[in-house]
Scaffold this active site. Structure first.
Site, short mmCIF file in Angstrom:
data_model
loop_
_atom_site.label_atom_id
_atom_site.label_comp_id
_atom_site.label_asym_id
_atom_site.label_seq_id
_atom_site.Cartn_x
_atom_site.Cartn_y
_atom_site.Cartn_z
N HIS A 95 0.81 -1.21 0.00
CA HIS A 95 0.00 0.00 0.00
C HIS A 95 0.85 1.27 0.00
CE1 HIS A 95 -3.80 -2.08 0.80
NE2 HIS A 95 -3.17 -2.80 1.70
N ARG A 144 -8.68 -10.24 10.54
CA ARG A 144 -7.90 -9.03 10.80
C ARG A 144 -8.16 -8.56 12.23
NH1 ARG A 144 -10.65 -6.26 5.82
NH2 ARG A 144 -11.98 -8.09 6.11
N ILE A 149 -2.84 -4.02 14.39
CA ILE A 149 -2.15 -3.92 13.10
C ILE A 149 -3.01 -4.62 12.06
CG2 ILE A 149 0.00 -4.29 11.88
CD1 ILE A 149 0.24 -2.52 14.39
N SER A 159 -4.65 -4.63 7.83
CA SER A 159 -4.15 -5.11 6.55
C SER A 159 -2.93 -4.35 6.05
CB SER A 159 -5.27 -5.05 5.50
OG SER A 159 -5.77 -3.74 5.38
#
Length: 487
Positions: A62, A322, A346, A348
């Site tokens: 990302h 997640r 924490i 993705s």
């Protein structure tokens, strides 16, 4: 340096113990391994590194374009993007900069795109630009009808998350970190240091790092804190066959909501196409099963985004959890009086931010009294490159000429050779299950899902199953290995 999965834990007292060998825990271990004066233990509940959230994400590197501005997450994702990109290039971890398209399907979403572009610029991602429908369909001709425009984010990339975690762990262990598997922490006592009561006995450490992922809140409470609660958020995904790969050129994202980035369509570095994930808040931290309703919902969304994808074969279905906390930011905090650092919440983006998180946590440990000592860079590693866009051993005549095992295919769907399986079994952090072998080689991960190659792969695995303190039988049986791809 040791990797253990059975027997009692050592009686020594470590300078630092890290609980959780996911991508973040392994990154922290690697970062601390740069300080050769430190003794470090990496403690993992399961039988392999990267066995939790790290193995079941969407495998995206990302840019952080849509992170909440001013948050710790935004800063660490931005820093981590550059760090991990450089690290992947040096280690042979496959990365493809395919870019992302944030697609607007109605007027409200279209109106949000300029705000998202401004948010991206605030986060240091200033390469984005808006596309009208003509430009959008020129980039993605198979996109479903009715899209009104998009925000193009060129820097978004796809990466191999399994190899990343393994590379960190390999460098850490080689540099002296002790990796203790099958060691779930059941209780923590403070007695001039930390005493971790595990399923394999007690481990002692002066400083403690909690990188336990879904269980980070549980461990935090054992230390007397109640700062956050982890709600497991299940993400179900569909994996489409490699024949679907020409249908999509970019990561196709919806306009995000409070639950996350939403359902995406994305290529993978392995040549497949992903559809997912769902976002289901649950109570059970072990609920990694898929559901008929969840998969039906994914297909419905996929039909709008990329209709032709629904005509392709699904080769796999998986689900990951997640660590949602209801907060917009990571839950990273130091407790100097306890020589303890929490690394919670924490989500993705943790894969992208992993190296930056590790540097940040190391700084917090130093502020809490840990004497880091001088820096010595760990020995470089070259990982087996599992990317479809990169040369594989079966495509390299020079490699096969030097070692015929690289020309002997076992898994034909993914073109995995005996040599690659042998190397994985003889590596510093070897697989202890067929699933671990799959993550290291892609064996049994293709179109037939092991229907044709399963027996042969299992035979090779069982012959070479590593045991604590013993060389892999596969290495002995195959003769002197070439060392290719062996970290």
């Amino acid at each position: 340096m040791t990797v253990t999965a059975e027997g009692p834990l050592p009686a020594r007292t470590y300078d630092v113990a890290i609980v959780g060998a996911g991508v973040v825990g392994c990154a922290i271990a690697r970062e601390l391994a740069r300080r050769p004066r430190l003794s470090v233990a990496l403690v993992e509940a399961q039988d392999d590194v990267g066995q939790g959230t790290s193995k079941a994400n969407t495998a995206i590197l990302h840019t952080g374009f849509d992170a909440a501005p001013g948050t710790l997450e935004a800063r660490l994702v931005r820093e981590g993007y550059d760090r991990l990109g450089a690290y992947a290039a040096a280690c042979g971890i496959p990365v493809e900069r395919v870019g992302a398209l944030l697609v607007a399907w109605d007027e409200e979403q279209l109106a949000a795109l300029p705000r998202l572009a401004a948010k991206a610029a605030h986060n240091g991602c200033d390469e984005t630009h808006l596309l009208d429908p003509d430009a959008l369909y020129a980039r993605e001709p198979r996109l479903g009808p009715g899209a009104l425009g998009a925000l193009h984010v060129p820097g978004e990339s796809i990466i191999c998350p399994w190899t990343t975690t393994l590379a960190y762990a390999t460098q850490a262990v080689r540099a002296g970190v002790d990796l203790h598997l099958n060691s779930p922490v059941r209780h923590v006592d403070r007695d001039g240091g930390h005493r971790l009561r595990t399923a394999r006995g007690t481990l002692r450490a002066r400083h403690l790092v909690n990188a336990a992922g879904l269980h980070a809140d549980t461990l935090d409470r054992l230390l007397g804190h109640d700062d956050f609660t982890v709600t497991p958020r299940r993400g179900q995904l569909l994996v489409y066959d490699k024949l679907a790969r020409p249908l999509v050129r970019h990561i196709l994202l919806p306009v995000p909501t409070a639950l996350g980035k939403g359902v995406l369509v994305a290529p993978t570095v392995y040549g497949n196409v992903l559809l997912g994930p769902t976002a289901e808040d649950l109570d059970d931290k072990r609920a990694t099963g898929s559901t008929a309703d969840g998969l039906a919902g994914l297909r419905e969304r996929g039909r709008r985004v990329l209709p032709a994808l629904l005509e392709e074969e699904v080769t796999a279905v998986y689900a990951g959890l997640r660590a949602a906390t209801g907060q917009e930011d990571y839950r990273i905090a130091a407790h100097p009086e306890q020589a303890y650092v929490t690394v919670g919440g924490i989500r993705s983006t943790g894969l992208t931010a992993s190296m930056a998180i590790a540097a940040h946590v190391t700084g917090l440990l130093a502020e809490s009294g840990l004497e880091l000592g001088p820096v010595r860079e760990p020995e470089p590693v070259t990982m087996p490159n599992l990317g479809e866009a990169f040369p594989r051993p079966y495509q390299r005549p020079d490699l096969i000429a030097a070692d015929l095992e690289y020309g002997a295919l076992v898994c034909h769907c993914e073109r995995v050779s005996r040599g690659e399986i042998r190397d994985a079994l003889a590596s510093l952090v070897p697989p202890r299950s067929l699933e671990g072998l799959r993550r290291r080689t892609r064996a049994r991960a293709g179109r037939c899902q092991g229907f044709y190659c399963g027996a042969a792969v299992r035979e090779l695995f069982e012959r070479g199953l590593p045991r604590d303190g013993e060389p892999a039988v596969a290495e002995l049986a195959a003769g002197k290995p070439s060392g290719r791809g062996r970290p």
